[in-house]
Design a protein around this motif. Structure first.
Motif, PDB file in Angstrom:
ATOM      1  N   PRO A 123       0.748  -1.190   0.017  1.00 19.60           N
ATOM      2  CA  PRO A 123      -0.220   0.002  -0.042  1.00 19.60           C
ATOM      3  C   PRO A 123       0.725   1.388   0.065  1.00 19.60           C
ATOM      4  CG  PRO A 123      -0.937  -1.593   1.513  1.00 19.60           C
ATOM      5  CD  PRO A 123       0.289  -2.224   1.079  1.00 19.60           C
ATOM      6  N   THR A 124       1.953   1.320   0.395  1.00 21.49           N
ATOM      7  CA  THR A 124       2.831   2.545   0.819  1.00 21.49           C
ATOM      8  C   THR A 124       3.338   2.588  -0.614  1.00 21.49           C
ATOM      9  OG1 THR A 124       3.433   2.185   3.133  1.00 21.49           O
ATOM     10  CG2 THR A 124       4.933   3.443   1.891  1.00 21.49           C
ATOM     11  N   ALA A 125       3.789   1.610  -1.182  1.00 20.27           N
ATOM     12  CA  ALA A 125       4.311   1.817  -2.731  1.00 20.27           C
ATOM     13  C   ALA A 125       3.152   2.371  -3.621  1.00 20.27           C
ATOM     14  CB  ALA A 125       5.028   0.592  -3.019  1.00 20.27           C
ATOM     15  N   LEU A 126       1.932   1.786  -3.451  1.00 22.45           N
ATOM     16  CA  LEU A 126       1.009   2.195  -4.523  1.00 22.45           C
ATOM     17  C   LEU A 126       0.292   3.575  -4.365  1.00 22.45           C
ATOM     18  CD1 LEU A 126      -1.127  -1.029  -4.020  1.00 22.45           C
ATOM     19  CD2 LEU A 126      -0.043  -0.090  -6.163  1.00 22.45           C
ATOM     20  N   ALA A 127       0.360   3.972  -2.973  1.00 20.32           N
ATOM     21  CA  ALA A 127       0.312   5.323  -2.576  1.00 20.32           C
ATOM     22  C   ALA A 127       1.027   6.336  -3.403  1.00 20.32           C
ATOM     23  CB  ALA A 127       0.286   5.815  -1.222  1.00 20.32           C
ATOM     24  N   SER A 128       2.327   5.932  -3.488  1.00 22.01           N
ATOM     25  CA  SER A 128       3.280   6.781  -4.348  1.00 22.01           C
ATOM     26  C   SER A 128       2.946   6.721  -5.859  1.00 22.01           C
ATOM     27  CB  SER A 128       4.665   6.365  -4.097  1.00 22.01           C
ATOM     28  OG  SER A 128       5.087   5.202  -4.768  1.00 22.01           O
ATOM     29  N   ILE A 129       2.187   6.036  -6.510  1.00 20.10           N
ATOM     30  CA  ILE A 129       2.017   6.090  -7.936  1.00 20.10           C
ATOM     31  C   ILE A 129       0.765   6.209  -8.111  1.00 20.10           C
ATOM     32  CG2 ILE A 129       4.133   4.574  -8.222  1.00 20.10           C
ATOM     33  CD1 ILE A 129       2.166   2.331  -8.886  1.00 20.10           C
ATOM     34  N   LEU A 130      -0.334   5.998  -7.202  1.00 17.77           N
ATOM     35  CA  LEU A 130      -1.619   6.395  -7.579  1.00 17.77           C
ATOM     36  C   LEU A 130      -2.087   7.939  -7.546  1.00 17.77           C
ATOM     37  CD1 LEU A 130      -3.394   3.443  -5.853  1.00 17.77           C
ATOM     38  CD2 LEU A 130      -3.291   3.721  -8.451  1.00 17.77           C
ATOM     39  N   PRO A 131      -2.840   8.434  -8.365  1.00 14.02           N
ATOM     40  CA  PRO A 131      -3.243   9.815  -7.982  1.00 14.02           C
ATOM     41  C   PRO A 131      -4.151  10.074  -6.758  1.00 14.02           C
ATOM     42  CG  PRO A 131      -4.704   8.754  -9.777  1.00 14.02           C
ATOM     43  CD  PRO A 131      -3.566   7.803  -9.277  1.00 14.02           C
ATOM     44  N   ASP A 132      -3.735  10.974  -5.874  1.00 14.17           N
ATOM     45  CA  ASP A 132      -4.479  11.337  -4.749  1.00 14.17           C
ATOM     46  C   ASP A 132      -5.936  11.222  -4.546  1.00 14.17           C
ATOM     47  OD1 ASP A 132      -1.977  11.850  -3.696  1.00 14.17           O
ATOM     48  OD2 ASP A 132      -2.007  14.042  -4.035  1.00 14.17           O
ATOM     49  N   SER A 133      -6.525  11.258  -5.738  1.00  8.29           N
ATOM     50  CA  SER A 133      -8.011  11.199  -5.836  1.00  8.29           C
ATOM     51  C   SER A 133      -8.515   9.744  -6.015  1.00  8.29           C
ATOM     52  CB  SER A 133      -8.442  12.019  -7.053  1.00  8.29           C
ATOM     53  OG  SER A 133      -7.911  11.513  -8.333  1.00  8.29           O
ATOM     54  N   PHE A 134      -7.595   8.719  -6.350  1.00  2.25           N
ATOM     55  CA  PHE A 134      -8.365   7.220  -6.310  1.00  2.25           C
ATOM     56  C   PHE A 134      -8.759   6.869  -5.065  1.00  2.25           C
ATOM     57  CE2 PHE A 134      -8.035   2.975  -6.289  1.00  2.25           C
ATOM     58  CZ  PHE A 134      -8.222   2.439  -7.537  1.00  2.25           C
TER      59      PHE A 134
END
Length: 182
Positions: A123-134
């Motif tokens: 989840p930490t890694a995904l949070a760095s690549i997903l848009p904040d609005s996801f």
């Protein structure tokens, strides 16, 4: 770049960047039809070249992403695929690990530490690549495979499905069934 990647791998495996349920996967063969397939995939958006793995088990890690990229781990499902990695179905067990043999369970929980991996690190890694609005459902497809040495290994992220995947659909339907249903 494709030619260099193919030359570096003993058994290259090809994956179209945009495909459905593994239908864009194939082992590389030095043939006109395979080269045409590669050319078509490149025109459609891209291609991944990776080593062909001796996959033992595929699984999906399901999340619900809330505002602010807050990841809630929903559960894990067993993916049923054919020899080319094409999706055939999903198996859900009351306890996900009960579908593993002892060697697999020991490796995944003691060595690969999948609980920490999928609750914290991914989840930490995904949070760095997903848009904040996801927000919404998200699934990570992963695979347990055997190295040439015979040891088990984990490909922790094979695919990121930032949508309601078939595994998530099966999970949601299973929640409406009797608890003993598989």
């Amino acid at each position: 770049a494709i030619e260099r990647a193919l030359a570096q791998l003993e058994q290259p495996y090809l994956k179209a960047l945009f495909s459905c349920a593994g239908r864009g996967n194939r082992p590389f063969e030095d043939s006109p039809s395979c080269h045409l397939w590669i050319s078509n995939r490149l025109q459609e958006g891209g291609l991944l070249v990776e080593p062909q793995l001796k996959i033992i088990r595929e699984f999906s890690v399901l999340y619900e992403v809330k505002p602010g990229l807050d990841f809630k781990l929903i559960g894990l499902t067993h993916l049923l695929t054919d020899l080319r990695g094409r999706y055939l179905g999903t198996r859900i067990l009351p306890k996900w690990a009960s579908g593993l043999d002892a060697e697999e369970a020991r490796f995944l929980f003691a060595e690969a530490k999948i609980e920490t991996l999928y609750q914290d690190k991914v989840p930490t890694a995904l949070a760095s690549i997903l848009p904040d609005s996801f927000t919404g459902p998200l699934a990570i497809d992963a695979a347990l495979h055997r190295l040439p040495s015979g040891k088990l290994a984990l490909k922790a992220v094979m695919e990121v499905n930032a949508r309601r995947s078939m595994g998530r659909l099966a999970w949601d339907l299973h929640q409406r069934c009797h608890p003993s249903t598989q």
